[in-house]
Design a protein around this motif. Sequence first.
Motif, short mmCIF file in Angstrom:
data_model
loop_
_atom_site.label_atom_id
_atom_site.label_comp_id
_atom_site.label_asym_id
_atom_site.label_seq_id
_atom_site.Cartn_x
_atom_site.Cartn_y
_atom_site.Cartn_z
N THR A 105 0.83 -1.20 0.00
CA THR A 105 0.00 0.00 0.00
C THR A 105 0.87 1.26 0.00
O THR A 105 2.07 1.21 0.30
CB THR A 105 -0.93 0.04 1.22
N TRP A 106 0.25 2.37 -0.30
CA TRP A 106 0.97 3.66 -0.34
C TRP A 106 1.49 4.07 1.03
O TRP A 106 2.38 4.90 1.15
CB TRP A 106 0.05 4.75 -0.89
N THR A 107 0.95 3.49 2.10
CA THR A 107 1.40 3.85 3.44
C THR A 107 2.77 3.25 3.77
O THR A 107 3.40 3.63 4.75
CB THR A 107 0.39 3.36 4.51
N GLY A 108 3.21 2.28 2.97
CA GLY A 108 4.50 1.65 3.22
C GLY A 108 4.47 0.65 4.35
O GLY A 108 5.52 0.21 4.83
N THR A 109 3.29 0.23 4.77
CA THR A 109 3.15 -0.69 5.90
C THR A 109 3.93 -1.98 5.70
O THR A 109 4.50 -2.53 6.63
CB THR A 109 1.66 -1.02 6.14
N ASN A 110 3.94 -2.48 4.48
CA ASN A 110 4.58 -3.77 4.20
C ASN A 110 5.87 -3.65 3.40
O ASN A 110 6.31 -4.61 2.78
CB ASN A 110 3.59 -4.69 3.47
N ILE A 111 6.45 -2.45 3.39
CA ILE A 111 7.74 -2.24 2.72
C ILE A 111 8.78 -1.93 3.78
O ILE A 111 8.62 -1.01 4.57
CB ILE A 111 7.67 -1.09 1.70
N SER A 112 9.87 -2.70 3.80
CA SER A 112 10.93 -2.46 4.77
C SER A 112 12.28 -2.46 4.07
O SER A 112 12.38 -2.71 2.87
CB SER A 112 10.89 -3.51 5.89
N LYS A 113 13.31 -2.20 4.84
CA LYS A 113 14.66 -2.07 4.29
C LYS A 113 15.62 -2.90 5.12
O LYS A 113 15.65 -2.79 6.35
CB LYS A 113 15.07 -0.59 4.31
N LEU A 114 16.40 -3.72 4.44
CA LEU A 114 17.38 -4.57 5.13
C LEU A 114 18.65 -4.59 4.28
O LEU A 114 18.61 -4.97 3.11
CB LEU A 114 16.84 -5.98 5.32
N GLY A 115 19.76 -4.16 4.86
CA GLY A 115 21.01 -4.12 4.11
C GLY A 115 20.96 -3.20 2.91
O GLY A 115 21.62 -3.44 1.89
N GLY A 116 20.15 -2.14 3.01
CA GLY A 116 20.01 -1.19 1.93
C GLY A 116 19.03 -1.60 0.84
O GLY A 116 18.75 -0.82 -0.08
N ALA A 117 18.50 -2.81 0.92
CA ALA A 117 17.60 -3.34 -0.11
C ALA A 117 16.16 -3.36 0.37
O ALA A 117 15.90 -3.56 1.56
CB ALA A 117 18.04 -4.75 -0.52
N PRO A 118 15.19 -3.18 -0.55
CA PRO A 118 13.77 -3.25 -0.17
C PRO A 118 13.30 -4.68 0.05
O PRO A 118 13.78 -5.61 -0.61
CB PRO A 118 13.06 -2.62 -1.37
N PHE A 119 12.37 -4.84 0.97
CA PHE A 119 11.70 -6.12 1.21
C PHE A 119 10.21 -5.86 1.26
O PHE A 119 9.76 -4.88 1.85
CB PHE A 119 12.16 -6.74 2.53
N PHE A 120 9.44 -6.75 0.65
CA PHE A 120 7.98 -6.70 0.74
C PHE A 120 7.53 -7.77 1.71
O PHE A 120 7.79 -8.96 1.50
CB PHE A 120 7.34 -6.94 -0.63
N ASN A 121 6.86 -7.36 2.79
CA ASN A 121 6.43 -8.28 3.83
C ASN A 121 4.95 -8.61 3.70
O ASN A 121 4.23 -7.98 2.94
CB ASN A 121 6.71 -7.65 5.19
N ASP A 122 4.49 -9.59 4.47
CA ASP A 122 3.08 -9.99 4.56
C ASP A 122 2.55 -10.51 3.23
O ASP A 122 1.98 -9.77 2.43
CB ASP A 122 2.21 -8.84 5.07
N LEU A 123 2.72 -11.80 3.01
CA LEU A 123 2.22 -12.43 1.79
C LEU A 123 0.90 -13.16 2.04
O LEU A 123 0.57 -14.11 1.34
CB LEU A 123 3.25 -13.40 1.22
#
Length: 218
Positions: A155-173
Amino acid sequence: GSPLGMSGSETAVINVTRMLNYEESGVWSFWGELLAPNEPEEKSVPVFIRMAFKTDRIEYWCNLERFKDESSFYHDHVVPSPFHGSGLPRFYGCYETTFSRNPKADSETIECGCIILQNCGEPGRSLLADEEFRSKAVELLIKMHKYGIWHGSITWTGTNISKLGGAPFFNDLSHARIHDCPDKEIEATGDILELPVDDLRCAELEEILGVISYTLYP
């Protein structure tokens, strides 16, 4: 913390370190440390845990079925993919076990079910203020769609977007599915934030690229 086993035993141990969220469906989210059977404490791995307690049988059964469905998707489609632990969380399993607030004091235990995933860092919309990070997130999403994975919860809120080691991760599948993307011929090269959103046929790509590319952050 709250271990789901005993250190030094033949069972894995989860030590809960932080409560993150509670959903009205009865699911709790935590950060914690996973210790494999018979491993020393310094070998523990940071994890994200979604947990449901058996306080209401019907609610518990519904949540457990959701965990099983999500786990099946991880097992069948994410683990064999190039995104497992690299853009999508590493999957450590789905379990039914017991929970105790203080096992050393022999406190009362309660049955629970949980799905255990890699801790991919703190999610949040502020991450999208970085244009380079936004580009990497869009590139990751395009590559996932080319592979055949629809995320379903970005979502646009970024709730399920995180950052690890400088790279993006998409969470909650929990809403992910396999996907024959009509835009899989798009190349994730150049200035991908300038892709012609209006020409896209894939609903998820159109929505997310539109938001990430043209919304001002933070």
